[in-house]
Design a protein around this motif. Structure first.
Motif, short mmCIF file in Angstrom:
data_model
loop_
_atom_site.label_atom_id
_atom_site.label_comp_id
_atom_site.label_asym_id
_atom_site.label_seq_id
_atom_site.Cartn_x
_atom_site.Cartn_y
_atom_site.Cartn_z
N LEU A 116 0.83 -1.22 0.00
CA LEU A 116 0.00 0.00 0.00
C LEU A 116 0.85 1.26 0.00
O LEU A 116 0.52 2.25 -0.66
N ILE A 117 1.97 1.24 0.71
CA ILE A 117 2.88 2.38 0.70
C ILE A 117 3.45 2.57 -0.71
O ILE A 117 3.53 3.71 -1.20
N ASP A 118 3.78 1.48 -1.37
CA ASP A 118 4.28 1.54 -2.75
C ASP A 118 3.23 2.13 -3.69
O ASP A 118 3.53 2.97 -4.53
N PHE A 123 1.12 6.81 -6.89
CA PHE A 123 0.11 7.82 -7.23
C PHE A 123 0.53 9.22 -6.81
O PHE A 123 0.17 10.20 -7.46
N SER A 124 1.31 9.34 -5.77
CA SER A 124 1.85 10.64 -5.39
C SER A 124 2.79 11.15 -6.49
O SER A 124 2.73 12.33 -6.87
N ASP A 125 3.65 10.27 -6.99
CA ASP A 125 4.56 10.64 -8.07
C ASP A 125 3.78 11.02 -9.32
O ASP A 125 4.13 11.97 -10.03
N ARG A 126 2.71 10.30 -9.61
CA ARG A 126 1.89 10.58 -10.79
C ARG A 126 1.24 11.96 -10.67
O ARG A 126 1.23 12.74 -11.62
N LEU A 127 0.68 12.26 -9.51
CA LEU A 127 0.06 13.56 -9.29
C LEU A 127 1.08 14.68 -9.44
O LEU A 127 0.83 15.70 -10.10
N SER A 128 2.25 14.47 -8.87
CA SER A 128 3.31 15.46 -8.98
C SER A 128 3.71 15.67 -10.44
O SER A 128 3.90 16.81 -10.88
N ALA A 129 3.82 14.59 -11.19
CA ALA A 129 4.17 14.70 -12.61
C ALA A 129 3.13 15.51 -13.38
O ALA A 129 3.46 16.39 -14.18
N LEU A 130 1.85 15.23 -13.12
CA LEU A 130 0.78 15.96 -13.82
C LEU A 130 0.77 17.44 -13.45
O LEU A 130 0.46 18.29 -14.27
#
Length: 176
Positions: A116-118, A123-130
C-alpha cells in the motif's frame, strides 16, 4: 519481502486464476466490486470516462496489484474500470477473504502495508508529474519507469495517461 512457503500456499489457494483476452473489460466504471486483482501475466489498464471518452488512469503489468478502493473501503461505486490490453492471466480474490488471511498473519500484514505504501508513492509521483512536469518530461518519466509500455499499450491509451493528445505524443516521439 519474502513470505514463508506456508503463507504463499494459502495465498495461492485464495486467489482465483482467470485467463482474459485482449479488450476484455473486467470491470466497468461506476460498478461495485470487492475483488483484489493481481496481474500474473499481461497488461491491464484502469480507466475512467470523461465527456464520453475513456481516459487511462494507470497501467498494471506483471506482478502488480489493483483494486477498486472506493468499493472495498468506502462501499461506493468505483469511478474506474479495468480493461485487459493483451492476453493476460489475472488472479483475483474477494477482499473479505484476503482480509481474513491478513488478520491471521503479521508477515502478510506487513507485506500488505508495504504494498500500500508503494501504491501511495506511485500515485503521489503521478500527481506530482501531472502538476509540475511538461508533457515531454511526463513521457520521459513513463519510459524510465515502464520502458516497454510503447510496445504493449495502444498509443491512444498512452496519450490519455500522459494527459496529452495522440498528435502531441507523436510529436514528442518524433523528437527522440
Amino acid at each position: 519481502m519474502k513470505l514463508d512457503p506456508g503463507l504463499e500456499r494459502k495465498l495461492e489457494q485464495a486467489f482465483r486464476r482467470d485467463y482474459y483476452s485482449k479488450g476484455h473489460k473486467i470491470t466497468e466504471p461506476g460498478t461495485l466490486s470487492n475483488k483484489v486483482y493481481f496481474v500474473e501475466k499481461g497488461l491491464v489498464r484502469t480507466y475512467y470516462i470523461k465527456n464520453g471518452k475513456e481516459i487511462t488512469h494507470h497501467f498494471f503489468a506483471e506482478d502488480k496489484f489493483t483494486m477498486p478502493i472506493e468499493s472495498i473501503f468506502y462501499n461506493g461505486r468505483s469511478p474506474y474500470g479495468i480493461e485487459v490490453l493483451e492476453s493476460s492471466i489475472i488472479r483475483s480474490v474477494r477482499f473479505p477473504g484476503l482480509e481474513e488471511l491478513i488478520d491471521g498473519s503479521t508477515a502478510l500484514e506487513k507485506f500488505i502495508r508495504m504494498l500500500l505504501i508503494d501504491v501511495l508513492k506511485t500515485f503521489s509521483d503521478r500527481l506530482s508529474a501531472l502538476q509540475f512536469q511538461s508533457a515531454h518530461e511526463r513521457y520521459q518519466t513513463m519510459l524510465e519507469q515502464n520502458p516497454n509500455i510503447l510496445l504493449r499499450a495502444p498509443l491512444g491509451h498512452i496519450a490519455s495517461y500522459l494527459g496529452i493528445t495522440q498528435q502531441t505524443l507523436s510529436v514528442i516521439r518524433a523528437q527522440k
